[in-house]
Structures are given as structure tokens and as C-alpha cells.
Design a protein around this motif. Structure first.
Motif, PDB file in Angstrom:
ATOM      1  N   HIS A 278       1.164   9.793  -1.010  1.00  0.00           N
ATOM      2  CA  HIS A 278       0.609  10.090  -2.037  1.00  0.00           C
ATOM      3  C   HIS A 278      -0.748   9.336  -2.522  1.00  0.00           C
ATOM      4  O   HIS A 278      -0.605   8.078  -2.397  1.00  0.00           O
ATOM      5  CB  HIS A 278       1.377   9.940  -3.253  1.00  0.00           C
ATOM      6  CG  HIS A 278       2.648  10.912  -3.194  1.00  0.00           C
ATOM      7  ND1 HIS A 278       2.762  12.086  -3.418  1.00  0.00           N
ATOM      8  CD2 HIS A 278       3.776  10.247  -2.722  1.00  0.00           C
ATOM      9  CE1 HIS A 278       3.923  12.440  -3.261  1.00  0.00           C
ATOM     10  NE2 HIS A 278       4.748  11.316  -2.766  1.00  0.00           N
ATOM     11  N   THR A 279      -1.978  10.052  -2.260  1.00  0.00           N
ATOM     12  CA  THR A 279      -3.292   9.052  -2.306  1.00  0.00           C
ATOM     13  C   THR A 279      -3.956   9.866  -3.650  1.00  0.00           C
ATOM     14  O   THR A 279      -3.547  10.858  -4.183  1.00  0.00           O
ATOM     15  CB  THR A 279      -4.231   9.429  -1.260  1.00  0.00           C
ATOM     16  OG1 THR A 279      -4.662  10.882  -1.106  1.00  0.00           O
ATOM     17  CG2 THR A 279      -3.526   9.183   0.294  1.00  0.00           C
ATOM     18  N   PRO A 280      -5.286   9.183  -3.877  1.00  0.00           N
ATOM     19  CA  PRO A 280      -5.769   9.811  -5.279  1.00  0.00           C
ATOM     20  C   PRO A 280      -6.478  11.110  -4.951  1.00  0.00           C
ATOM     21  O   PRO A 280      -6.533  11.907  -5.821  1.00  0.00           O
ATOM     22  CB  PRO A 280      -7.016   8.698  -5.163  1.00  0.00           C
ATOM     23  CG  PRO A 280      -6.406   7.626  -4.749  1.00  0.00           C
ATOM     24  CD  PRO A 280      -5.577   7.608  -3.817  1.00  0.00           C
ATOM     25  N   GLU A 281      -6.674  11.544  -3.627  1.00  0.00           N
ATOM     26  CA  GLU A 281      -6.993  12.720  -3.372  1.00  0.00           C
ATOM     27  C   GLU A 281      -6.037  13.561  -3.165  1.00  0.00           C
ATOM     28  O   GLU A 281      -6.172  15.058  -2.745  1.00  0.00           O
ATOM     29  CB  GLU A 281      -7.889  12.652  -1.868  1.00  0.00           C
ATOM     30  CG  GLU A 281      -9.169  11.930  -1.945  1.00  0.00           C
ATOM     31  CD  GLU A 281      -8.946  10.372  -1.508  1.00  0.00           C
ATOM     32  OE1 GLU A 281      -8.100  10.305  -0.698  1.00  0.00           O
ATOM     33  OE2 GLU A 281      -9.424   9.455  -2.257  1.00  0.00           O
ATOM     34  N   GLY A 282      -4.800  13.455  -3.291  1.00  0.00           N
ATOM     35  CA  GLY A 282      -3.715  14.133  -3.206  1.00  0.00           C
ATOM     36  C   GLY A 282      -2.598  13.885  -2.216  1.00  0.00           C
ATOM     37  O   GLY A 282      -2.932  12.723  -1.593  1.00  0.00           O
ATOM     38  N   GLU A 283      -1.689  14.691  -1.849  1.00  0.00           N
ATOM     39  CA  GLU A 283      -0.675  14.181  -0.858  1.00  0.00           C
ATOM     40  C   GLU A 283      -1.430  14.457   0.805  1.00  0.00           C
ATOM     41  O   GLU A 283      -2.003  15.446   1.063  1.00  0.00           O
ATOM     42  CB  GLU A 283       0.646  15.112  -0.857  1.00  0.00           C
ATOM     43  CG  GLU A 283       1.136  14.788  -2.244  1.00  0.00           C
ATOM     44  CD  GLU A 283       2.469  15.643  -2.369  1.00  0.00           C
ATOM     45  OE1 GLU A 283       2.677  16.533  -1.321  1.00  0.00           O
ATOM     46  OE2 GLU A 283       3.294  15.220  -3.200  1.00  0.00           O
ATOM     47  N   LYS A 284      -1.023  13.490   1.440  1.00  0.00           N
ATOM     48  CA  LYS A 284      -1.581  13.829   3.119  1.00  0.00           C
ATOM     49  C   LYS A 284      -0.360  13.578   3.740  1.00  0.00           C
ATOM     50  O   LYS A 284       0.521  12.593   3.580  1.00  0.00           O
ATOM     51  CB  LYS A 284      -2.311  12.273   3.241  1.00  0.00           C
ATOM     52  CG  LYS A 284      -3.647  12.310   2.306  1.00  0.00           C
ATOM     53  CD  LYS A 284      -4.843  13.120   2.602  1.00  0.00           C
ATOM     54  CE  LYS A 284      -6.027  12.861   1.912  1.00  0.00           C
ATOM     55  NZ  LYS A 284      -6.973  13.919   1.944  1.00  0.00           N
TER      56      LYS A 284
ATOM     57  N   SER B  19       1.040  -1.186  -0.027  1.00  0.00           N
ATOM     58  CA  SER B  19       0.107  -0.060  -0.127  1.00  0.00           C
ATOM     59  C   SER B  19       0.777   1.208  -0.077  1.00  0.00           C
ATOM     60  O   SER B  19       1.939   1.252   0.468  1.00  0.00           O
ATOM     61  CB  SER B  19      -1.081   0.167   1.198  1.00  0.00           C
ATOM     62  OG  SER B  19       0.032   0.035   2.464  1.00  0.00           O
ATOM     63  N   PRO B  20       0.372   2.312  -0.389  1.00  0.00           N
ATOM     64  CA  PRO B  20       0.921   3.639  -0.614  1.00  0.00           C
ATOM     65  C   PRO B  20       1.539   4.023   0.911  1.00  0.00           C
ATOM     66  O   PRO B  20       2.499   4.840   0.973  1.00  0.00           O
ATOM     67  CB  PRO B  20       0.111   4.641  -1.281  1.00  0.00           C
ATOM     68  CG  PRO B  20      -0.843   3.757  -2.043  1.00  0.00           C
ATOM     69  CD  PRO B  20      -0.851   2.549  -1.401  1.00  0.00           C
TER      70      PRO B  20
END
Length: 162
Positions: A141-147, A123-124
Motif C-alpha cells: 500500500h503506497t500513497p499512489e495506491g496498491e502495487k 517501511s510498507p
């Protein structure tokens, strides 16, 4: 491609599942299928149809486990891992909003079933955590952006529930 790593606990759990299916569950279902087949017309025999399907599911899972278990590498804890995030670690992370998450980084085959507190090494989140230490900040790095998160705790033993 999935990583072919597994924790000792995960391997033992899958091995126990194989042994249960092969030595206990399959013989039980086979008896029912044999009994139901002896009743005659199989086309309208719910016991036969249901248990025959169940037998196919058991056989499919047994085949998978027999192929999978010899191919994986069991990763046991090593003292050199202490203080850093590696495979098998229990990690507690927190973001700026105060949201916390606790989970263990395990092999992809260990995250199913009742393992809600596990994430796959593939997983990322797990990839971003590897080799980090307590108080390190890291970005996922997620589909919604960087967390952005930071690490509160790392352990190689299951933390007690608080």
C-alpha cells in the motif's frame, strides 16, 4: 515508533563510527580548536568557528550512539528463517512490468549514508514482505495506491552482483 532492531553488520558499523569519532576525530578537532583559540580574537577566527561547530556535531553524534547502541537488539541469522522473508533478508522482487528491485531489510538506523540497497523494517514494502516465500505475490500500500509484486529470491547472504 522506530523498531529497535539492527543487523550484526549494522551494529558493528555504528560501533566503529562511535570509536572513530571518540578516539580519533574528536581529539584531532579538539587540538585545532585549542590552537585556534590561542590565536586571540575568536569572533573573526574561521578555524575556531568552523571546528567548534564540528566539535558540537561530533559530540551530538557520539551522544546519540551512546544512547542508541545499548538499546537495540542485534538480530543474527537463524536457520529457521531460511526460505522466508524476515529481518536481515536480501530480497529480489519483480512487478508485472518486469521492474526488479534488490534490497536488504534492516533496522531504521542502517538505511542512511552509503546503504542505498537497504530498506527499513518499518517501511510498507518490508512489512508487506515479512514471512513471504519465493514465488509469493504480495501487495504494498503506497500513497499512489496498491502495487503488486512477486518474490524472485530470498537470501541471508549478500547476493553477488550480476
Amino acid at each position: 515508533m522506530k523498531t529497535k532492531l539492527i543487523t550484526r553488520e549494522g551494529y558493528n558499523k555504528l560501533k566503529a563510527e562511535h570509536d572513530y569519532l571518540w578516539h580519533e576525530r574528536r581529539p584531532e578537532v579538539t587540538k585545532i580548536v585549542t590552537w585556534a583559540a590561542g590565536l586571540g580574537d575568536r569572533s573573526e577566527n574561521a578555524d575556531y568557528t568552523f571546528n567548534k561547530r564540528l566539535l558540537r556535531q561530533i559530540d551530538r553524534r557520539v551522544r546519540f550512539l551512546r544512547k542508541f547502541l545499548p538499546e537495540v537488539t542485534i538480530v543474527d541469522y537463524s536457520p529457521q528463517q531460511e526460505g522466508k522473508v524476515f529481518f536481515g533478508a536480501w530480497v529480489e522482487i519483480e512487478n508485472d512490468a518486469g521492474d526488479t528491485k534488490k534490497f536488504r531489510i534492516v533496522g531504521p538506523e542502517e538505511i542512511y549514508g552509503d546503504a542505498k540497497e537497504y530498506i527499513s523494517i518499518d517501511s510498507p514494502m518490508a512489512r508487506a514482505l515479512l514471512k513471504k516465500e519465493v514465488d509469493d505475490e504480495f501487495v504494498v500500500h503506497t500513497p499512489e495506491g496498491e502495487k503488486e509484486w512477486f518474490i524472485n529470491a530470498i537470501s541471508y547472504e549478500r547476493p553477488s552482483s550480476s
